[in-house]
Every structure is written in C-alpha cells, then in structure tokens.
Write a protein that holds these residues in place. Sequence first.
Motif, PDB file in Angstrom:
ATOM      1  N   UNK A 116       0.863  -1.180   0.000  1.00 39.56           N
ATOM      2  CA  UNK A 116       0.000   0.000   0.000  1.00 39.56           C
ATOM      3  C   UNK A 116       0.898   1.228   0.000  1.00 39.56           C
ATOM      4  N   UNK A 117       0.717   2.061  -1.022  1.00 39.78           N
ATOM      5  CA  UNK A 117       1.626   3.182  -1.248  1.00 39.78           C
ATOM      6  C   UNK A 117       0.887   4.516  -1.263  1.00 39.78           C
ATOM      7  N   UNK A 118       1.635   5.576  -0.983  1.00 41.13           N
ATOM      8  CA  UNK A 118       1.078   6.928  -0.987  1.00 41.13           C
ATOM      9  C   UNK A 118       2.157   7.886  -1.468  1.00 41.13           C
ATOM     10  N   UNK A 119       1.786   8.757  -2.419  1.00 44.39           N
ATOM     11  CA  UNK A 119       2.726   9.749  -2.947  1.00 44.39           C
ATOM     12  C   UNK A 119       1.986  11.077  -3.036  1.00 44.39           C
ATOM     13  N   UNK A 120       2.625  12.193  -2.679  1.00 41.45           N
ATOM     14  CA  UNK A 120       1.915  13.476  -2.681  1.00 41.45           C
ATOM     15  C   UNK A 120       1.399  13.897  -4.045  1.00 41.45           C
ATOM     16  N   UNK A 121       1.993  13.423  -5.115  1.00 36.94           N
ATOM     17  CA  UNK A 121       1.537  13.783  -6.464  1.00 36.94           C
ATOM     18  C   UNK A 121       0.623  12.712  -7.045  1.00 36.94           C
ATOM     19  N   UNK A 122       1.007  11.463  -6.903  1.00 35.53           N
ATOM     20  CA  UNK A 122       0.263  10.359  -7.517  1.00 35.53           C
ATOM     21  C   UNK A 122      -0.966   9.977  -6.719  1.00 35.53           C
ATOM     22  N   UNK A 123      -0.897  10.117  -5.411  1.00 37.93           N
ATOM     23  CA  UNK A 123      -1.989   9.679  -4.553  1.00 37.93           C
ATOM     24  C   UNK A 123      -1.718   8.291  -3.997  1.00 37.93           C
ATOM     25  N   UNK A 130      -4.055   0.474 -11.909  1.00 38.62           N
ATOM     26  CA  UNK A 130      -4.061   1.871 -11.457  1.00 38.62           C
ATOM     27  C   UNK A 130      -3.461   2.811 -12.503  1.00 38.62           C
ATOM     28  N   UNK A 131      -2.483   2.322 -13.270  1.00 38.90           N
ATOM     29  CA  UNK A 131      -1.789   3.187 -14.232  1.00 38.90           C
ATOM     30  C   UNK A 131      -1.912   2.703 -15.676  1.00 38.90           C
ATOM     31  N   UNK A 132      -2.688   1.674 -15.884  1.00 32.46           N
ATOM     32  CA  UNK A 132      -2.875   1.133 -17.225  1.00 32.46           C
ATOM     33  C   UNK A 132      -3.686  -0.146 -17.136  1.00 32.46           C
ATOM     34  N   UNK A 161       5.862  -7.465 -17.528  1.00 33.20           N
ATOM     35  CA  UNK A 161       5.449  -6.066 -17.512  1.00 33.20           C
ATOM     36  C   UNK A 161       5.474  -5.475 -16.103  1.00 33.20           C
ATOM     37  N   UNK A 162       6.571  -5.604 -15.392  1.00 33.83           N
ATOM     38  CA  UNK A 162       6.605  -5.017 -14.050  1.00 33.83           C
ATOM     39  C   UNK A 162       6.707  -3.502 -14.101  1.00 33.83           C
ATOM     40  N   UNK A 163       6.138  -2.849 -13.105  1.00 35.36           N
ATOM     41  CA  UNK A 163       6.359  -1.415 -12.942  1.00 35.36           C
ATOM     42  C   UNK A 163       7.806  -1.151 -12.546  1.00 35.36           C
ATOM     43  N   UNK A 164       8.347  -2.060 -11.768  1.00 39.66           N
ATOM     44  CA  UNK A 164       9.739  -1.952 -11.333  1.00 39.66           C
ATOM     45  C   UNK A 164      10.201  -3.313 -10.843  1.00 39.66           C
ATOM     46  N   UNK A 165      11.513  -3.494 -10.814  1.00 41.88           N
ATOM     47  CA  UNK A 165      12.111  -4.710 -10.276  1.00 41.88           C
ATOM     48  C   UNK A 165      13.153  -4.301  -9.239  1.00 41.88           C
ATOM     49  N   UNK A 166      13.033  -4.895  -8.059  1.00 38.54           N
ATOM     50  CA  UNK A 166      13.909  -4.554  -6.941  1.00 38.54           C
ATOM     51  C   UNK A 166      14.756  -5.759  -6.556  1.00 38.54           C
ATOM     52  N   UNK A 167      15.966  -5.478  -6.016  1.00 43.41           N
ATOM     53  CA  UNK A 167      16.851  -6.577  -5.637  1.00 43.41           C
ATOM     54  C   UNK A 167      17.783  -6.147  -4.501  1.00 43.41           C
ATOM     55  N   UNK A 168      17.900  -7.025  -3.504  1.00 44.50           N
ATOM     56  CA  UNK A 168      18.927  -6.906  -2.479  1.00 44.50           C
ATOM     57  C   UNK A 168      20.016  -7.925  -2.775  1.00 44.50           C
ATOM     58  N   UNK A 169      21.272  -7.530  -2.615  1.00 42.39           N
ATOM     59  CA  UNK A 169      22.367  -8.490  -2.616  1.00 42.39           C
ATOM     60  C   UNK A 169      23.192  -8.284  -1.353  1.00 42.39           C
ATOM     61  N   UNK A 170      23.678  -9.388  -0.794  1.00 47.10           N
ATOM     62  CA  UNK A 170      24.460  -9.365   0.436  1.00 47.10           C
ATOM     63  C   UNK A 170      25.783 -10.071   0.171  1.00 47.10           C
ATOM     64  N   UNK A 179       3.508   2.752 -14.979  1.00 48.02           N
ATOM     65  CA  UNK A 179       3.537   3.116 -13.564  1.00 48.02           C
ATOM     66  C   UNK A 179       3.078   4.558 -13.424  1.00 48.02           C
ATOM     67  N   UNK A 180       3.162   5.081 -12.224  1.00 49.25           N
ATOM     68  CA  UNK A 180       2.829   6.480 -12.021  1.00 49.25           C
ATOM     69  C   UNK A 180       3.743   7.398 -12.814  1.00 49.25           C
TER      70      UNK A 180
END
Length: 203
Positions: A84-91, A118-120, A128-137, A157-158
Amino acid sequence: MPDFTGLPAMPAMVWRAPQDHGDEMRYADMPGAQCETFVAAATSAVWEIAIDIQAPARWSRELHRTEWLDGAMAPALGARFAGRNQHPVIGAWRTVSQIIELDPERAFAWCVLDADGRFGKATLSLAEPMATWRFTLTPDAGGTLLRQTVRIGPGRSGLSAAIDRMPDKEEYLVALRLGELREGMHATLNGIKAAAEQRQRSD
C-alpha cells in the motif's frame, strides 16, 4: 553496475542490468539505480531483515504497509505480497509484488506489478513489471556489504502517467523519480543497518 547473471530464468522475462544513460534517460530504456552500505553485522542477521517484507514500511515515505497474499507466510520463489503506497503527487495505490529470486543470505528480488490497473491495464505478468527490486548481500571485512538495486519498467507506472501528461519533460521526470527512489533506498539501507547492528550488539 549490478550483475543480474545469477538470476534464475523466468517465463517471458528478459533480464537487463540498470543502465546509466547520463542526461538522456528514457522510460523505455528501463533505467535504474543502486545504493549500498556496509553493515557491521553477520550476513545472516542482515538477511533476516532484508527479506522481511514489512520492514521497509518502517522507513519509507512511500510504502506504508505490506501483506502476504494467497496464503503465503514467508518468502519463497513465486510468493506474492501486496504493498500500500502513498505519494503526494500520484496519490494512493496498491501493488502486487512477486518474488523472482531467493538465494539465502545472498540475493532477494521481486517484481512490482500493477494488479489493479491503477496506471494502465491490470496485469500480473512478470514481463510487464512497474519496477524490479533486488537486495544483494556480500560478506565483507567481518560484516556485510548490503546493496539495493531498482530497475524501472517496462510496465506502466505512475511515472508513465506523468510522462503522458508532459512528454517533453520525460528525461527530467525520469531523473526526478530515480532521485526519489535513491532517497528511499538510502532510508531502507540505513534502517536495515541500524536494526541489524543493534541486534548484533544484543546477541
């Protein structure tokens, strides 16, 4: 430059490392960013916090809450969780993320999907990801080098919506968004660092 060669093959997914496009960043190029920090704690302790999907909401300005979906209770390949996300411009908006890499104490990655449209067009496609995140240790000098990487797109995406409204400002908007994401990554990495080091001192 992050190395994605160790990622498992996923259906309809083409892996490319985030590229540095200088002053000419386009959404279609799937630009990205990365940040890292040294954590004076065992890799096992850092890993435990990095794979906690609820932890980032403690430090993020944008991500407010997460929850497992489809009966999942812990990280596993293919498991999904909502954010659940919130952005001052996107909502406000909801995302669904799917774990695409889980290499214990080494790497954790997930794709963020616009399941609600929400965006399409609503989609759960890993292509078709909005973004891809990764941690490496990486164990390093008695502690752990913790790196976080993000790659934008190729799904809508937004940021796509903002570019639609101001196509002549695309490069500026992409750079602005990457700046926001870097700020969020710094907060997350600093939060994980503080939590892991405190736990290390307590043990």
